[in-house]
Enzyme design. Sequence first.
Site, short mmCIF file in Angstrom:
data_model
loop_
_atom_site.label_atom_id
_atom_site.label_comp_id
_atom_site.label_asym_id
_atom_site.label_seq_id
_atom_site.Cartn_x
_atom_site.Cartn_y
_atom_site.Cartn_z
N SER A 3 5.32 -3.46 17.82
CA SER A 3 4.32 -3.22 18.42
C SER A 3 3.92 -4.84 18.83
CB SER A 3 3.88 -4.06 16.65
OG SER A 3 2.09 -4.13 16.79
N LYS A 24 6.79 -7.71 12.02
CA LYS A 24 7.28 -6.84 13.17
C LYS A 24 8.00 -7.56 13.71
CE LYS A 24 5.51 -2.85 12.40
NZ LYS A 24 6.68 -2.15 12.06
N TYR A 27 0.63 -9.25 8.95
CA TYR A 27 1.41 -7.88 9.89
C TYR A 27 2.30 -8.42 10.95
CZ TYR A 27 2.16 -3.68 12.53
OH TYR A 27 2.77 -2.47 12.84
P1 NAD Z 1 1.65 5.68 8.77
O1 NAD Z 1 1.38 5.12 7.87
O2 NAD Z 1 0.91 6.26 9.16
O3 NAD Z 1 2.97 5.81 8.79
C1 NAD Z 1 4.08 4.87 8.02
C2 NAD Z 1 4.48 5.86 7.01
O4 NAD Z 1 5.90 5.27 6.06
C3 NAD Z 1 4.11 6.22 5.75
O5 NAD Z 1 4.49 8.16 6.18
C4 NAD Z 1 4.07 5.54 4.59
O6 NAD Z 1 4.14 6.58 3.35
C5 NAD Z 1 6.04 4.77 4.95
N1 NAD Z 1 5.99 4.24 3.85
C6 NAD Z 1 5.21 3.00 4.28
N2 NAD Z 1 5.88 2.23 3.56
C7 NAD Z 1 7.02 2.68 2.86
C8 NAD Z 1 8.16 2.24 2.07
N3 NAD Z 1 8.58 0.70 1.41
N4 NAD Z 1 8.81 3.50 1.69
C9 NAD Z 1 9.16 3.99 2.44
N5 NAD Z 1 7.90 4.90 3.08
C10 NAD Z 1 7.30 4.19 3.34
O7 NAD Z 1 1.57 4.87 10.29
P2 NAD Z 1 1.99 5.09 11.65
O8 NAD Z 1 0.80 4.64 12.79
O9 NAD Z 1 2.67 6.20 11.73
O10 NAD Z 1 3.05 3.81 11.96
C11 NAD Z 1 4.69 3.96 12.53
C12 NAD Z 1 5.16 2.17 12.54
O11 NAD Z 1 4.46 1.69 13.70
C13 NAD Z 1 5.09 1.37 11.32
O12 NAD Z 1 5.97 1.31 11.15
C14 NAD Z 1 3.66 0.96 11.82
O13 NAD Z 1 3.77 -0.87 11.57
C15 NAD Z 1 3.79 0.81 14.10
N6 NAD Z 1 3.14 0.59 14.66
C16 NAD Z 1 2.09 1.76 13.90
C17 NAD Z 1 0.63 1.17 15.29
C18 NAD Z 1 -0.30 1.84 14.84
O14 NAD Z 1 -1.47 1.69 15.78
N7 NAD Z 1 -0.69 3.20 13.97
C19 NAD Z 1 1.04 0.15 16.42
C20 NAD Z 1 2.20 -0.60 16.30
C21 NAD Z 1 3.73 -0.07 15.53
N1 UFG Z 2 -12.97 -1.91 17.32
C1 UFG Z 2 -14.41 -0.97 17.58
N2 UFG Z 2 -15.07 -0.47 16.36
C2 UFG Z 2 -13.89 0.01 15.23
C3 UFG Z 2 -12.56 -1.01 15.55
C4 UFG Z 2 -12.13 -1.08 16.62
O1 UFG Z 2 -15.12 -2.11 18.29
O2 UFG Z 2 -14.06 0.24 14.42
C5 UFG Z 2 -12.72 -2.04 18.52
C6 UFG Z 2 -12.04 -3.31 18.25
O3 UFG Z 2 -12.24 -4.87 18.69
C7 UFG Z 2 -10.49 -3.58 19.45
C8 UFG Z 2 -10.96 -1.79 19.94
O4 UFG Z 2 -12.04 -1.16 19.29
O5 UFG Z 2 -11.40 -4.57 21.45
C9 UFG Z 2 -9.00 -1.67 18.52
O6 UFG Z 2 -8.70 -1.83 17.90
P1 UFG Z 2 -7.77 -0.72 16.91
O7 UFG Z 2 -8.17 -1.68 15.58
O8 UFG Z 2 -7.98 0.58 17.52
O9 UFG Z 2 -6.67 -1.24 17.39
P2 UFG Z 2 -5.97 -2.99 18.16
O10 UFG Z 2 -6.18 -3.48 19.06
O11 UFG Z 2 -7.30 -3.92 16.99
O12 UFG Z 2 -5.13 -2.45 17.09
C10 UFG Z 2 -3.57 -1.68 17.13
C11 UFG Z 2 -3.30 -1.82 15.68
C12 UFG Z 2 -2.55 -2.89 15.30
C13 UFG Z 2 -1.55 -2.63 16.71
C14 UFG Z 2 -2.09 -3.29 17.65
C15 UFG Z 2 -1.00 -2.86 19.20
O13 UFG Z 2 -4.05 -1.73 14.33
O14 UFG Z 2 -1.68 -2.78 14.30
O15 UFG Z 2 -2.76 -1.11 17.71
O16 UFG Z 2 -1.81 -2.97 20.48
F1 UFG Z 2 0.13 -3.28 16.79
#
Ligand code: NAD
Ligand code: UFG
Length: 353
Positions: free
Chosen positions: A134, A162, A158
């Site tokens: 991330s 990572k 978190y």
């Molecule tokens: P998500 O929660 O939709 O998907 C994660 C999946 O992993 C889920 O299906 C959950 O049930 C499963 N899981 C969690 N812990 C587990 C375990 N111990 N064993 C087996 N399964 C498990 O999240 P996502 O948005 O699809 O994110 C996928 C990956 O990408 C994550 O590792 C997350 O940290 C990373 N990531 C997500 C974002 C974002 O903004 N969505 C940004 C950067 C990185």
């Molecule tokens: N925001 C609002 N209102 C809300 C939610 C978010 O104003 O209800 C704003 C936040 O303050 C920020 C922007 O929208 O300025 C984006 O916020 P998000 O929560 O959507 O995303 P973040 O950038 O905070 O973080 C996300 C994931 C992290 C990941 C990161 C990667 O939550 O896990 O993107 O860039 F690491």
Amino acid sequence: MSKFMQGNSKRILVPGGAGYIGSHTCVELLNRGYTPVIVDNFVNSSMAAIDRICQITGANDVPVIEADIRDTEAMIGALREHECEAVIHFAGLKAVGESTANPLDYYSNNVQGSLSLLDAMRQTGVGHIVFSSSATVYGTPVSLPYTEDHPLAPTNPYGMTKYAVELMLNDLVASGAGINAGILRYFNPIGAHPTGLIGEDPNGVPNNLMPFVAQVAVGRRPHLNVFGNDYDTPDGTGVRDYIHVVDLAEAHIVALEKLLESPDSFTVNLGSGNGYSVLDVVKAFEQASGREIPLNFAERRAGDLPAYWADPSYAMELLGWKTRLTLEDMCRDQWAWQSGNPEGYPQREVGAA
Ligand code: NAD
Ligand code: UFG
């Protein structure tokens, strides 16, 4: 031999494959003739996503193993039984605020879980892994856009998990264990599959901007709280680099193929290089949905950075990949998903919240 092992397609273990990004990546894998073998404990996802993956791709079925990645024996069994050639690892917990309240859950799931998975790969001789990292590993920007050599200083547990997994992967690769790794640093994934059949289905109140906006548009929430409008950004609201989840999913296939073809490992940003403010996103979503999003200007959210975006040039140089979908595409597809599934997936057979 199981019914899933017929044919010549390469089988890829996909821990977390029922989740948001994982489900979209499974669709892209199937579209390109790979067989994803999903491992999920359904802590944050639904079995219904698997049916939808099949519906989109026309697959009869997809192998699913309900297990926790911390169960090393189960991971060894899955890799062996399905003769997997590589792993695309999405499984983990991802809520920043929750990680601050319950850090040990995050270290256990994300770090111990990844360790267990890597141990299973080592024991079975599976030599390729794509890992979901991330942009949060960078922390407070020293310079923008973030390049891959920007210092790493995550500001929450978190992000630390990572970072810890990145370190573990780098050490494992350097040890000569016969494993290569593609570490993908995602920026802000939003949107949904253009069919509107799969998308992000958060449990409870969404933490992230886009699912919150979509739930306001569909009438599940009265207004959006905009966290801060006094940042040093063009309109005072936070700026992020949003990436369509289908672009992101496609990047996983390119990364996988790179690992299968060449022994090198890599760490790469996956973003568009464009920054959009909260108000930009709201405006684009209003246009895509034809719905007004009432706003409430609220205090800054603790721990938020004012603005960051990716330098995506290394992804182009290394993988020949760049984003192709726009903010308008992201909003249109998010709306197709949200309006077609106002309450998320129809039923949560496992792991109901
Ligand atoms: P998500 O929660 O939709 O998907 C994660 C999946 O992993 C889920 O299906 C959950 O049930 C499963 N899981 C969690 N812990 C587990 C375990 N111990 N064993 C087996 N399964 C498990 O999240 P996502 O948005 O699809 O994110 C996928 C990956 O990408 C994550 O590792 C997350 O940290 C990373 N990531 C997500 C974002 C974002 O903004 N969505 C940004 C950067 C990185
Ligand atoms: N925001 C609002 N209102 C809300 C939610 C978010 O104003 O209800 C704003 C936040 O303050 C920020 C922007 O929208 O300025 C984006 O916020 P998000 O929560 O959507 O995303 P973040 O950038 O905070 O973080 C996300 C994931 C992290 C990941 C990161 C990667 O939550 O896990 O993107 O860039 F690491």
